[in-house]
Design a protein around this motif. Structure first.
Motif, PDB file in Angstrom:
ATOM      1  N   HIS A  53       0.787  -1.296   0.093  1.00 11.98           N
ATOM      2  CA  HIS A  53      -0.217   0.031   0.046  1.00 11.98           C
ATOM      3  C   HIS A  53       0.702   1.202   0.051  1.00 11.98           C
ATOM      4  O   HIS A  53       1.802   1.179   0.686  1.00 11.98           O
ATOM      5  CB  HIS A  53      -1.013   0.017   1.240  1.00 11.98           C
ATOM      6  N   ILE A  74      -6.584  -3.159   2.568  1.00 13.83           N
ATOM      7  CA  ILE A  74      -6.009  -3.944   1.620  1.00 13.83           C
ATOM      8  C   ILE A  74      -6.763  -5.243   1.190  1.00 13.83           C
ATOM      9  O   ILE A  74      -7.114  -5.808   2.167  1.00 13.83           O
ATOM     10  CB  ILE A  74      -4.656  -4.419   1.635  1.00 13.83           C
ATOM     11  N   ILE A  95      -6.722  -1.925  -3.245  1.00 16.02           N
ATOM     12  CA  ILE A  95      -6.672  -1.227  -1.942  1.00 16.02           C
ATOM     13  C   ILE A  95      -7.988  -0.489  -1.782  1.00 16.02           C
ATOM     14  O   ILE A  95      -8.752  -0.091  -2.720  1.00 16.02           O
ATOM     15  CB  ILE A  95      -5.446  -0.360  -1.892  1.00 16.02           C
TER      16      ILE A  95
END
Length: 395
Positions: free
Chosen positions: A270, A342, A352
Motif C-alpha cells: 500500500h 488491502i 486497496i
C-alpha cells in the motif's frame, strides 16, 4: 484456391487468434494498487439507548447477536434491527459471566461467550440464555496482557455431527517465564503457539502455531517483539487467514479438521506502508502496523492505521510521560492515524481502499461477501447504533 484449402486456412487463422487471446488473458496482471469500490446495499438501526456492537450474525434465522459496547447486556436482534430479547449477561449469577467481551452463535439455538479471566474460559448458553456448560479456556494467565478491541472476533465456533469446535487465537496461551526473548531472540516465533482448537468430543484443547514459517522475522530468526498474529476463519470453505501485525505478508491455510496446513504467503503493499520492519524498541504508532483481518466471502480485508510522523510524536513526547492525556494529542491521532485497507482474493492482492463510502468501523465480515460497518457518531442525529451492509463492486 479450392474450398478445402480455404477452410483449412480459416480454421488455422481462428486457432491462432484464439491462442493469442488465451495467452493474453493468462498473462493479464492485476494492479495491487487499484482503488476498489464498495457500495452500501442495506442498513439496520438497533433502536436502543445503549451504544452497541454486533458480535455475530446467524443467516438461517436472520438474527444478530448484539452486545453493549462497554456494558454487560446482550441482545438478540432480527434482520430489521428490532430487539427480540435482551439479557444482563454480565454478573455473578448462575446464568451470568463476570466479564465478557466476545460472543458468537453456536449453531442456530445456542450461544457461546468468551470470559475475560486468567484462563479465558468459554460459556455455552441455550436459546433462552440459560448456561449449559463452562469450557476450560486456552490461557495460562495474563503474561502477555489483555488486548481489548470492540470490533475483533478472536474465535470461531461451529458444529458437526452433534459435536462442536472452537478455532481461535489466545495471546496468553504460554507462560512468559518459560520463554525469554533475550535468550532465544527470533526463536520465540518457533516455540510459542497462540492458536488453539477445541474439540467437544475429546474435551481438549490443541495449540497451533500462528507464526508462519515463511514470515520474514521467523524465517530470518529476527526478534521484533511479540507481534501476535490475527486469525480469521471461513467455516464454509475451511480456509484460514493469518496476519502478523508487523511485516507485509498475509498467510492463507487450509484447515483439515485438526490443524492449519498448506501455508501460502500473499505479499501486501500500500502506498502508506512503505516502511521497513522497525526495531523492537521503536514506538509502534510510528509504524503502520496491521490491526485486524476480516474474511468476507472469498475475500480477506487487511486493516492498518497510517503512522504518526516522527517529528509530531517527538514533539508531544518531549512534554512528559503523560503526553497521551493532552487533548491536542487526541487530535493529532485523529489526524494522522487513519484506517487503510488491502483486499485479497484467492492468493493475491487485488486492490486497496482508502475510504469506505460511509464513515465508521468495520464490525463484521459475513460468508456471503458482506461487510458490516458501524457508522461513526453523527453530529446531528443519534446514529451511533446504525450499521451499514457493504459489498465490493465487481468490475
Amino acid at each position: 484456391m479450392n474450398k478445402l484449402n480455404c477452410l483449412t486456412l480459416t480454421a488455422l487463422f481462428a486457432t491462432v487468434i484464439f491462442s493469442c487471446n488465451e495467452n493474453q488473458s493468462d498473462t493479464t496482471e492485476i494492479d495491487p494498487f487499484t482503488e476498489l469500490q464498495f457500495e452500501v446495499y442495506d442498513s439496520i438501526i438497533v433502536d436502543v439507548l445503549e451504544n452497541v456492537i454486533i458480535l455475530d450474525y446467524q443467516e438461517e434465522l436472520d438474527q444478530y447477536l448484539v452486545k453493549e459496547q462497554r456494558g454487560g447486556k446482550v441482545l438478540l436482534v432480527d434482520g430489521k434491527g428490532a430487539v427480540i430479547k435482551d439479557v444482563e449477561l454480565m454478573g455473578e449469577g448462575p446464568n451470568q459471566i463476570q466479564f465478557i467481551l466476545e460472543g458468537r452463535f453456536l449453531g442456530k439455538h445456542r450461544y457461546i461467550f468468551k470470559e475475560i479471566s486468567a484462563t479465558m474460559d468459554f460459556h455455552v448458553f441455550d436459546q433462552d440464555f440459560r448456561k449449559l456448560e463452562q469450557i476450560n479456556g486456552p490461557a495460562v494467565g495474563f503474561g502477555a496482557g489483555i488486548f481489548i478491541s470492540f470490533f475483533r472476533q478472536t474465535f470461531t465456533p461451529w458444529t458437526e455431527d452433534g459435536k462442536y469446535f472452537i478455532l481461535g487465537e489466545e495471546v496468553n496461551s504460554y507462560n512468559p517465564g518459560d520463554v525469554d526473548p533475550d535468550k532465544i531472540g527470533g526463536g520465540f516465533y518457533s516455540q510459542v503457539k497462540t492458536g488453539f482448537l477445541y474439540d467437544s468430543d475429546q474435551d481438549s484443547i490443541r495449540y497451533l502455531s500462528l507464526y508462519p514459517e515463511s514470515w520474514v522475522p521467523r524465517n530470518t530468526n529476527r526478534w521484533i517483539g511479540q507481534s501476535f498474529p490475527f486469525l480469521s476463519f471461513d467455516i464454509e470453505r475451511n480456509k484460514a487467514a493469518v496476519l502478523p501485525p508487523i511485516g507485509d505478508q498475509l498467510f492463507l491455510y487450509d484447515f483439515d479438521g485438526n490443524s492449519l496446513i498448506n501455508e501460502r504467503a500473499v505479499s501486501l503493499s500500500h502506498p502508506d506502508r512503505n516502511q521497513e520492519i522497525p526495531d523492537v524498541d521503536r514506538e509502534n504508532q510510528l509504524y503502520p502496523s496491521f490491526s485486524d483481518v476480516k474474511t468476507f466471502g472469498e475475500y480477506q480485508l487487511a486493516i492498518f492505521y497510517t503512522a504518526i510522523p516522527e517529528d509530531i510524536f517527538m514533539e508531544f513526547r518531549s512534554k512528559g510521560e503523560n503526553y497521551y492525556q493532552d487533548p491536542e494529542w487526541i487530535k493529532a491521532q485523529a489526524k494522522y492515524r487513519n484506517p487503510r485497507y488491502i483486499i485479497v482474493k484467492g492468493e493475491q492482492q487485488i486492490g486497496i481502499l482508502n475510504e469506505f463510502p460511509v464513515a465508521g468501523s468495520v464490525n463484521l465480515g459475513l460468508p456471503d461477501g458482506a461487510l458490516i460497518v458501524k457508522a461513526a457518531d453523527g453530529e446531528v442525529e443519534r446514529d451511533y447504533n446504525l450499521f451499514y451492509k457493504l459489498r465490493l463492486v465487481e468490475k
